[in-house]
Design a protein around this motif. Structure first.
Motif, mmCIF file in Angstrom:
data_model
loop_
_atom_site.group_PDB
_atom_site.id
_atom_site.type_symbol
_atom_site.label_atom_id
_atom_site.label_comp_id
_atom_site.label_asym_id
_atom_site.label_seq_id
_atom_site.Cartn_x
_atom_site.Cartn_y
_atom_site.Cartn_z
ATOM 1 N N LYS A 87 -29.657 -7.994 6.095
ATOM 2 C CA LYS A 87 -28.258 -7.729 5.798
ATOM 3 C C LYS A 87 -28.124 -6.590 4.787
ATOM 4 C CE LYS A 87 -24.555 -10.406 3.677
ATOM 5 N NZ LYS A 87 -24.234 -11.749 3.229
ATOM 6 N N GLU A 104 -20.001 -5.366 5.712
ATOM 7 C CA GLU A 104 -21.243 -6.127 5.778
ATOM 8 C C GLU A 104 -21.918 -5.832 7.116
ATOM 9 O OE1 GLU A 104 -21.625 -10.387 3.899
ATOM 10 O OE2 GLU A 104 -20.662 -10.494 5.858
ATOM 11 N N ARG A 123 -28.204 -18.341 4.605
ATOM 12 C CA ARG A 123 -27.918 -16.911 4.543
ATOM 13 C C ARG A 123 -27.534 -16.480 3.125
ATOM 14 N NH1 ARG A 123 -28.085 -13.441 8.582
ATOM 15 N NH2 ARG A 123 -27.862 -14.156 10.706
ATOM 16 N N TYR A 165 -25.136 -6.768 9.655
ATOM 17 C CA TYR A 165 -26.230 -7.695 10.000
ATOM 18 C C TYR A 165 -27.177 -6.973 10.948
ATOM 19 C CZ TYR A 165 -23.400 -11.373 7.982
ATOM 20 O OH TYR A 165 -22.680 -12.136 7.114
#
Length: 184
Positions: free
Chosen positions: A133, A175, A84, A177
């Motif tokens: 992301k 953040e 990631r 996703y």
């Protein structure tokens, strides 16, 4: 170095022969099939018999030269799985100074609306382009923008969000996703 009657191997070809003569700077070799061929000295290797091993002074033996001429092993190309950390991350800075040249004449309401429109537009762009992301940098402040951003993100299906990496962004980032639907 070579004499008439010496048995020789040709380096870049798969045959051998016997030295039968010399022409200028080349050696005339009769192949095992009876053909006459000419080669330069550096293209031939003299066959060594047990009596000649004492006189063999070259640093390369026949086995070394033949091993160098073998085809190299094929490299295997195994695709490495990216973590990631290696994937592309869309970072969107929502600080008003980054969005407009001057905030003069804008009310707090106008600023917040511009920030939220930018966040929505960038999130929609990331979903359309299948980005995994997005990081929204909102700053710490009084928490109004973060609360509005959390409310906006809560209305989307197929995404999850959390505070971004503290070491990289501090407390002022979220953040997001985006779960990829393979049928899209």
């Amino acid at each position: 170095m070579f004499s008439i009657g010496d048995k020789v191997f040709v380096l870049d070809e798969d045959f051998s022969g016997v030295v039968v003569g010399f022409q200028k700077d080349q050696i005339l070799v009769e192949t095992e099939d009876g053909f006459m061929m000419t080669y330069f000295v550096n293209e031939l290797i003299k066959e060594q018999n047990s009596n000649d091993l004492k006189s063999f002074t070259s640093s390369q033996s026949i086995n070394q030269v033949l091993k160098e001429k073998e085809l190299p092993e094929k490299r295997s190309f195994v695709k490495e799985k990216k973590s990631r950390k290696d994937e592309f991350v869309l970072e969107v800075d929502l600080h008003i100074e980054k969005l407009v040249p001057s905030k003069r004449g804008m009310s707090n309401y106008d600023i917040l609306n511009l920030q939220m429109e930018t966040a929505k537009r960038q999130l929609d762009f990331a979903i359309r382009n299948r980005m995994p992301k997005v990081v929204f940098i909102h700053g710490v402040g009084e928490g109004v923008l973060k609360a509005e951003l959390d409310f906006l993100l809560g209305r989307y299906e197929g995404i999850s969000f959390q505070d971004a990496n503290y070491q990289k962004y501090g407390l002022g980032a979220t953040e997001v996703y985006i779960k990829q639907n393979p049928n899209r």
